[in-house]
Write an enzyme that holds these catalytic residues in place. Sequence first.
Site, short mmCIF file in Angstrom:
data_model
loop_
_atom_site.label_atom_id
_atom_site.label_comp_id
_atom_site.label_asym_id
_atom_site.label_seq_id
_atom_site.Cartn_x
_atom_site.Cartn_y
_atom_site.Cartn_z
N CYS A 2 -6.08 -1.16 -2.46
CA CYS A 2 -6.51 -2.16 -3.44
C CYS A 2 -6.51 -1.54 -4.84
CB CYS A 2 -7.90 -2.71 -3.19
SG CYS A 2 -8.16 -3.34 -1.54
N ARG A 27 -0.57 -1.55 -5.54
CA ARG A 27 -1.63 -1.02 -4.66
C ARG A 27 -2.04 -2.01 -3.58
NH1 ARG A 27 -4.12 3.41 -6.93
NH2 ARG A 27 -5.92 3.09 -5.62
N TRP A 74 -5.34 -5.08 -0.68
CA TRP A 74 -4.57 -4.76 0.53
C TRP A 74 -5.59 -4.81 1.66
CZ3 TRP A 74 -4.35 -0.62 4.18
CH2 TRP A 74 -3.21 -0.61 4.98
N ASN A 100 -12.68 -0.92 -4.24
CA ASN A 100 -11.55 -0.30 -3.55
C ASN A 100 -12.12 0.80 -2.67
OD1 ASN A 100 -9.08 0.86 -2.83
ND2 ASN A 100 -9.08 2.19 -4.62
N GLY A 101 -11.79 0.75 -1.37
CA GLY A 101 -12.29 1.77 -0.46
C GLY A 101 -12.81 1.14 0.81
N GLU A 479 14.19 10.54 5.65
CA GLU A 479 13.74 9.84 4.46
C GLU A 479 14.60 8.58 4.23
OE1 GLU A 479 11.41 9.52 2.59
OE2 GLU A 479 12.19 8.62 0.76
N LYS A 483 13.23 4.73 4.03
CA LYS A 483 13.47 3.87 2.87
C LYS A 483 14.10 2.57 3.33
CE LYS A 483 11.92 5.42 0.70
NZ LYS A 483 10.87 6.22 0.15
N GLU A 486 11.72 0.32 5.36
CA GLU A 486 10.58 -0.11 4.54
C GLU A 486 10.91 -1.31 3.66
OE1 GLU A 486 9.64 3.04 1.78
OE2 GLU A 486 7.56 2.44 1.63
N HIS A 502 21.13 13.69 22.74
CA HIS A 502 20.05 13.90 23.71
C HIS A 502 19.26 12.63 23.97
CE1 HIS A 502 20.84 18.16 23.93
NE2 HIS A 502 20.85 18.21 22.60
N LYS A 599 1.29 0.99 -2.15
CA LYS A 599 1.78 2.26 -2.66
C LYS A 599 0.89 3.42 -2.23
CE LYS A 599 4.41 4.69 -5.50
NZ LYS A 599 5.73 4.99 -4.91
#
Length: 604
Positions: A2, A27, A74, A100-101, A479, A483, A486, A502, A599
């Site tokens: 948030c 956020r 969020w 926030n938290g 990575e 990306k 996402e 494998h 983020k």
Amino acid sequence: MCGIIARIGDGDAITKLVTGLQNLEYRGYDSAGVAIQNGAGISVYKQSGQISELKDTIVGNVPKGNVGIGHTRWSTHGPPTDENAHPHTSETDKVAVVHNGIIENYAELKTWLKEQGHEFTSDTDTEVIPHLFEQYLESAPSIEEAFRMTIRDLKGSYAVAALVDGDHAIYAARQGSPLILGLDNDEYYLASDVPAFLDHTDKVVYFEDGDIAVLEPNGVTMTNLDGDRVTRDVEQIDWNPEDAGKGGYDHYMLKEIHEQPNALANTIEGRVKDGEVKLEDFPKGTFSGIDDVHLVACGTSYHAALYGRHLLNEAGIRAQAFRASEYVGSIPGPVTKNTLVIAVTQSGETADTLGALRQAQEQGARAITVTNVMGSTAARRADDALFIRAGPEIGVAATKTFSSQAVTLSLLAIRLAEDIETAKPPEDKTSLLQSLDRLPDNVEQVLASTDANRIASQYSGSQSFFFIGRGLNNAVAKEGALKFKEITYEHAEGFASGELKHGPLALVTPETPVFALFNGNNDEKTLKNAEEAQARGAPIVAIANENHAAMNVADSFLTIPETHPVWSGLLANVQVQLVSYYAAYDLGRPIDKPRNLAKSVTVE
Ligand code: AGP
């Protein structure tokens, strides 16, 4: 998670609050809201959905008032509904709060408050705060003391800003979640991150855990939980407002991909002199005695940590990279003062990474952080911080910060190898550092000549997307897949090239393009692995130098300039970032704000 903002000063607050929230939207974007103090009660506007939707609601009825708070959410406790949106208010609407938290003891507080007659209207943990505040307003000698009593009751992590009806002030507190004070001539701001108010001021004060502040039109008072005055330094931010805008690009992500030459130049600046690596706070000898390195990180930062680990191992240094969420509770072997823990985190606020950092510090390790954000929690908790200097990154998908992290860790690996007796710095250090000097230009070349848009369209509609690489390029392959998934929401996986046979080869079909990354190290083996996939019908997209042998085998190509193998993966990564971007663009995805993500992830 948030983002919160608050503002007090001359003139109406609403526009600055909403613009600030838009700059914090990375956020969280499940719901948004504002509360304005206007002399006739506190006006609250809040709803599920993005800030643009809140803005549309407000347009017809713009609230007046020069003091306000705002929030972008969020979701953690409760779904993204209008009721769960912040600000939350108390029983009589006398108090409004943004947070926030996570309030860990909210269930017991809620039970007690209900016994006192408070009625709750949301599923959130936050709602206990305005009710508690209102409860204490009845008995406390002052509003400030009632706020302090409220904050003392909370367990967990929080950055809180609160308004009280009829009182011309903002009350704020921090514990474990970021909170920054912005100081302008005739106004004060509070926010979870600097871009929220960077248009207005670059002078900031970072709250420490346990700080409480009262913002009034003529000044700010900071105290601790006991009510004693505390003094914090005013710092100057060296980002400018343009850094935090889209700069004419359709998306922050595309802008940030294109910022990589500059970001890398900043990362490197002053750190290579006369063929030697010079890191500001780490002169020669800093790391002598270190015999074990643990890199802890999440997501993209973890992939950069894999990059760093590979280089440390090549230099003969015992090093391991851990997903921070897995590190806590499973630290391998004893941690001593000779263990160096490196917390790699763009934001410096990722709860999993901070948890790993704390665990290692408690066990006696020496801890540093490689981060992008000055004043972040990681930067302040670690013994030392090495900044990647990539500039603000707003897109939820990390791009420029990955390259800057990888380069910073590569320089740190050389620094460590010079200090640790049993290690050996790279024999080709001179050519390695010379090609590093050319890396920003090489990235520029990739950006100017990329064919990523065409490749993205060519393979759109595929069932799955695989990325393979060996050594350093294994980190880049992982990575690349992160990306891709996402922002496109398509299935993607990154594998060590040699691992394909494998198991994952069973998934390979003509509908699963394989992006094979080549950097000059054991390429013949990676090429063979790519051919094995191709023999099962998978189209191969080679990412390599123009005259590479892979070009005779692959179905499609993305070329990168010749460079040292250590930097080659970072050029391949730019191509992969662009393929992901264009694939997501063609699919109409909300690229900067992918669903369900934010983020900076401040919950474990
Ligand atoms: C990357 O694109 C992500 N959005 C995510 O994996 C991110 O890298 C991760 O959450 C770690 O964040 P940090 O670097 O701020 O700690």
